[in-house]
Design an enzyme around this catalytic site. Structure first.
Site, short mmCIF file in Angstrom:
data_model
loop_
_atom_site.label_atom_id
_atom_site.label_comp_id
_atom_site.label_asym_id
_atom_site.label_seq_id
_atom_site.Cartn_x
_atom_site.Cartn_y
_atom_site.Cartn_z
N HIS A 112 8.20 6.06 9.98
CA HIS A 112 7.38 5.89 8.78
C HIS A 112 6.49 7.14 8.74
O HIS A 112 5.29 7.06 8.94
CB HIS A 112 6.58 4.59 8.91
N ARG A 129 0.81 -1.23 0.00
CA ARG A 129 0.00 0.00 0.00
C ARG A 129 0.83 1.28 0.00
O ARG A 129 0.48 2.24 -0.66
CB ARG A 129 -1.05 -0.02 1.11
N THR A 130 1.95 1.29 0.69
CA THR A 130 2.75 2.53 0.71
C THR A 130 3.29 2.81 -0.69
O THR A 130 3.19 3.92 -1.22
CB THR A 130 3.92 2.41 1.71
N LYS A 170 24.81 -6.40 -6.40
CA LYS A 170 26.25 -6.48 -6.67
C LYS A 170 27.05 -5.79 -5.58
O LYS A 170 28.26 -5.64 -5.70
CB LYS A 170 26.55 -5.82 -8.03
N ARG A 174 12.27 3.16 0.98
CA ARG A 174 12.04 2.28 2.13
C ARG A 174 13.25 1.36 2.23
O ARG A 174 13.71 0.80 1.23
CB ARG A 174 10.77 1.43 1.96
#
Lengths: 291, 156
Positions: free
Chosen positions: A118, A40-41, A69, A90
């Site tokens: 958040h 949802r975010t 990498k 995030r």
């Protein structure tokens, strides 16, 4: 500043509902760097930029990108900043967004940094409370996992700007950390703790539920016992005030009975939608399309 | 204690810095903060648990190096009462107390193992320093975790 963001979100709400069209972010590119899964975010950020006429640049899977990498976050950010007008990040480690902001030439929006913050969730929670109830003189009960739930911690700190009566409802194992309770009291909030959902919901404007995670308990029986004690059912809500609203950051599991969805108390899907106008406001403000 | 024995313990230096009144037991951590190790070239004398007027203290004498103010102030994290004496030609030219800095970089490791400053990113650890009644507190610039006790154990 918080109120300005919420005011801006309100101005953009009709665009978020697709009742009006906008291209104030036409030609702008939002880079979406999610090093951890989220639906949802991520989707509400993508919806937000698209509703304002902008475009999305997605990192794609971390497994097949340069990160696999061994590229540092600092280098990734410097590269992606060259491709975009703002970056949503995030990351599983605390402080990642702060670090990114030191290396980026474009604004960074923190969409969650490990167990840290958040903030866009907190803005949308405040917006939901303002739209569906009221921020001034709020009486709110927070229930569920108050120990590990960063959402409720951040919300409490944000509410300290408005003053609030906070009731904390949790099993002993998942109580809010004492240092946070002390902080909140020092900021002038009334904080009380209880383990009884029945008594907590009688006199509040908002009940904020969170998910209790199975893995926090030693066995399934213990988890079931706690989960049942905190469960919201239509019967339990008979003692609540008629205008009381129930919020939840979602996803939910068993803590809110589906029978509650049809009651006027249920507000969690509205809350989820409000993520769009709030993130639209943040994007419009950081990209300079609105002041 | 006889005068001759005392003289041997606190022999004066010609040029350099004497850090006096270090909290007893913290001298080696002071060396660590200043980046002085066995491979440093100058002569360094260390006195641990030396009897002083206000109880035991540590003393560090660094020959041939005058500490800069910001170097000296870092010491305050573990020895807030330390004094810095700059010596030239066997004379004390300058004497000052250490001041608690408002911010420190690259000295202390964050106690949060999941803090981004503990990964392989090209940044130094950074902390806001707060001088509270209960003692010195460090708040990580990145993850905001607070170190309020045993700061010396977290020196880099």
């Amino acid at each position: 500043m918080i109120d300005h963001i919420l005011d801006t979100a309100e101005q953009l709400e009709d665009i978020a509902r697709n009742k009006e069209q906008s291209d104030i972010l036409a030609g702008k590119i939002l880079a979406v760097l999610f090093f951890e899964p989220s639906t949802r975010t991520r989707m509400s950020f993508e919806t937000a930029i698209m509703r304002l006429g902008g475009n999305v640049l997605n990192l794609g899977s971390v497994d097949i990108s340069s990160i696999a990498k061994g590229e540092s976050l600092a280098d990734t950010i410097r590269v992606v900043a060259g491709y975009s007008n703002a970056i949503v990040l995030r990351h599983p480690m605390e402080g990642a967004a702060k670090l990114a902001s030191e290396f980026s030439s474009v604004p960074i929006l923190n969409a969650g940094d490990g167990a840290g913050h958040h903030p866009t969730q907190t803005f949308l929670d405040l917006y939901t409370i303002r739209r569906e109830s009221h921020l001034e003189g709020l009486k709110i009960a927070l229930a569920g996992d108050l120990k590990y739930g960063r959402t409720v911690h951040s919300l409490c700190y944000a509410l300290s700007h408005y003053g609030a009566d906070i009731t904390l409802v949790s099993p002993e194992e998942l109580r809010m950390p004492q240092e946070i309770i002390n902080d909140l009291k020092n900021r002038g909030l009334n904080v009380t703790e209880t383990d009884s959902m029945e008594s907590a919901i009688k006199d509040v404007d908002v009940l904020y539920m969170t998910r209790v995670q199975k893995e926090r308990f030693p066995d399934d029986a213990e988890y079931q016992k706690v989960a049942n004690r905190l469960k919201i059912t239509p019967e339990l809500l008979e003692s609540a005030r008629s205008e009381m609203k129930i919020m939840h950051p979602l996803p939910r599991t068993t803590e809110i009975d589906p029978g509650v969805d049809a009651t006027p108390h249920a507000c969690y899907f509205q809350q989820s939608f409000y993520g769009v106008p709030v993130r639209m406001a943040l994007l419009a403000l950081v990209m300079g399309a609105m002041e | 204690m006889s005068a001759s024995k005392k003289e041997i313990r606190v022999q004066p230096i010609e040029n350099g810095t004497v850090i006096d009144h270090i909290t007893a037991g913290q001298a080696l951590n002071v060396l660590k903060i200043l980046g002085i190790s066995g491979v440093s070239s100058g002569v360094v004398s260390v006195l641990i648990n030396a009897p002083g007027e206000a109880g035991n203290k540590d003393v560090v004498k660094i020959e041939g190096r005058e500490l800069e103010a910001d170097e000296a102030d870092r010491i305050s994290l573990i020895a807030p009462n330390a004094t810095i004496n700059i010596i030239r030609d066997f004379e004390v030219q300058e004497k000052k107390n250490v001041e608690i800095p408002r911010h420190v970089e690259g000295i202390v490791k964050c106690i949060n193992s999941n803090c981004i400053s503990n990964s392989n990113e090209p940044v130094a650890s950074k902390f806001e320093v707060r001088n509270l009644k209960s003692g010195i507190e460090l708040r990580c610039d990145y993850c905001e975790r607070v170190i309020s006790e045993n700061i010396a154990e977290h020196l880099l």
